[in-house]
Design a protein around this motif. Structure first.
Motif, PDB file in Angstrom:
ATOM      1  N   LYS A 222      -4.531 -45.573   9.513  1.00 51.87           N
ATOM      2  CA  LYS A 222      -5.067 -46.906   9.262  1.00 51.87           C
ATOM      3  C   LYS A 222      -5.807 -46.896   7.933  1.00 51.87           C
ATOM      4  N   GLN A 223      -5.834 -48.032   7.266  1.00 48.40           N
ATOM      5  CA  GLN A 223      -6.511 -48.095   5.970  1.00 48.40           C
ATOM      6  C   GLN A 223      -7.921 -48.639   6.171  1.00 48.40           C
ATOM      7  N   ILE A 224      -8.874 -47.978   5.571  1.00 46.90           N
ATOM      8  CA  ILE A 224     -10.261 -48.421   5.670  1.00 46.90           C
ATOM      9  C   ILE A 224     -10.767 -48.809   4.286  1.00 46.90           C
ATOM     10  N   LYS A 225     -11.433 -49.962   4.223  1.00 49.99           N
ATOM     11  CA  LYS A 225     -11.984 -50.449   2.959  1.00 49.99           C
ATOM     12  C   LYS A 225     -13.439 -50.841   3.202  1.00 49.99           C
ATOM     13  N   PHE A 226     -14.198 -50.927   2.111  1.00 51.41           N
ATOM     14  CA  PHE A 226     -15.634 -51.130   2.247  1.00 51.41           C
ATOM     15  C   PHE A 226     -16.075 -52.387   1.509  1.00 51.41           C
TER      16      PHE A 226
END
Length: 455
Positions: A222-226
């Motif tokens: 899964k892609q995680i962004k902030f």
């Protein structure tokens, strides 16, 4: 066992775009430069190489659903300007070539008109396609219920052409109808709803939970962004993207995710595997086949399903080094009775791995990369070892950093696998072509020196 296929057809968009661009400049150069007395084979090879090199430098193919038209135009201008210079630079070194500014100008104009029209069509067609059909969307959730999180949700809902479907908030600090649950409830929700991207407001989550969340994203692809806020960021290397004027931070991908780098590595794999197949396997394979057949009954080759890129199964080929048996999911151990005399010699010298160069040629493997494990090992260690699944971000290799560092062969303790994964992840995150060459050289040295765990 076959891993479930994941991903979207959108993963083919960039390779198609690259292929069409190269096809356009190749066909047009053959047409417009046909009377300039060029060695077209050398010129086409030169032109293709510099096109990819410039594209890598200017990030020509780093175009995403949220990339602005201004950014795209800037990339086109830089690519065109640098490409024009290197095309002109070829002529002084081609002694018999006739320089024609007119031919070059027409070639460049036609090439980039076609490329720009294709890029325009592709970029805006995909945006309209998402809006009209509601397909090619990515599902997203947000951790936190901050003003920044609310603004990001507004961007998702107002810009349908970006192709995001908002599925809800998660927060430990607030509760209302829009919030699906606490942060601890997120993992189950992500897996159940097959969420693609997790957006995290950094002032809503502790460092410990943030670390745990990054590991969860790695393990489940899964892609995680902030979402940036007032909290200082000291963690990993982050890059910033803009959705309109809204800034979003994401973890930097490795170089091996870059399309140009992938193309360079693939080109190296094809060239290297062809050299081995033509100059070594062409004469060695019949000799080994005869020796295998003389000692034991059964096929010359042994093929086995292994997890590869994105955990998709492929058939890994080897010269058969064991008597035919029904325990192929059990790895070889020291003095294994299944191994034949010829097989013991092949395993000691790694000759049994040579057919994997056919795997490299067809694109299932790379010359250098994490070694493909057995499915039983994947099942056993995926949940036990942190970042184990990161190994599947790239193609498996015939040899790898873990192997040349001594972590090959039988897994006797969990520490053996932990160290192997550490070296594999280091390789993926710090790849360079020099590292690949060093690993290949060290592999050859190790073969002649002999390795303790090569049995």
């Amino acid at each position: 066992m076959v891993a479930q296929q994941t991903g979207r057809y959108s993963k083919y968009i960039r390779p198609i775009s690259v292929s069409l661009d190269v096809l356009v400049i190749t066909i047009l150069s053959l047409f417009f430069f046909r009377e300039l007395n060029l060695n077209m084979v050398y010129y086409i090879l030169y032109q293709t190489f510099v096109w990819f090199f410039i594209a890598f430098i200017v990030r020509f193919y780093d175009v995403y659903r949220f990339t602005t038209p201004v950014e795209i135009i800037s990339k086109l201008v830089r690519q065109a300007a640098l490409f024009l210079l290197v095309v002109i630079a070829f002529f002084p070194f081609a002694k018999t070539a006739i320089f024609s500014g007119k031919a070059i100008a027409i070639f460049m104009s036609c090439s980039f008109v076609i490329i720009i029209l294709f890029k325009y069509f592709l970029f805006y067609y995909l945006k309209r396609y998402r809006i009209i059909t509601q397909n090619n969307f990515r599902s997203a959730i947000i951790i936190g219920y901050t003003p920044e999180a609310l603004r990001l949700k507004e961007v998702f809902e107002s810009r349908k052409d970006y192709g995001y479907r908002f599925e809800g908030y998660f927060s430990d600090k607030k509760q209302n109808a829009e919030i699906k649950g606490k942060v601890d409830d997120l993992k189950e929700f992500v897996l159940e709803k097959n969420i693609d991207e997790i957006y995290c407001s950094l002032n809503e989550i502790s460092n410990e939970k943030l670390k745990e969340l990054v590991e969860f994203a790695d393990d489940n692809k899964k892609q995680i962004k902030f979402i940036p806020d007032s909290k200082e960021i000291f963690s990993k290397n982050l890059k910033i993207d803009y959705y309109e004027l809204f800034p979003v931070l994401s973890l930097q991908k490795t170089q091996l995710h870059n399309p140009t780098i992938k193309g360079i590595k693939r080109g190296f794999d094809i060239l290297f595997s062809l050299l081995v197949i033509i100059f070594i396997l062409s004469w060695m394979m019949p000799l080994i086949a005869i020796l295998i057949k003389l000692e034991s009954k059964g096929p010359i080759f042994f093929k086995q399903g292994r997890p590869g890129l994105d955990e998709n199964e492929f058939y890994c080929y080897k010269f058969r080094s064991m008597h035919v048996n029904g325990t192929t999911e059990k790895e070889a151990s020291r003095n294994d009775p299944r191994v034949t005399k010829m097989g013991r010699f092949m395993r000691k010298t790694s000759l049994d791995e040579l057919p994997q160069f056919f795997n490299v040629l067809i694109g299932d493997m790379s010359v250098v990369g994490p070694r493909p494990h057995l499915w039983s090992q994947n099942k056993s260690y995926a949940s036990k070892i942190k970042k184990y699944m990161v190994r599947h971000y790239v193609k498996p290799g015939i040899t790898g950093l873990a192997q040349v560092k001594g972590y090959r062969g039988e897994i006797e303790t969990d520490d053996d696998m932990i160290n192997r994964v550490k070296f594999d992840v280091f390789y993926i995150e710090n790849w360079s072509i020099i590292m690949d060459i060093k690993i290949i050289i060290q592999t050859v040295i190790n073969i002649f020196k002999g390795e303790e765990k090569a049995y």
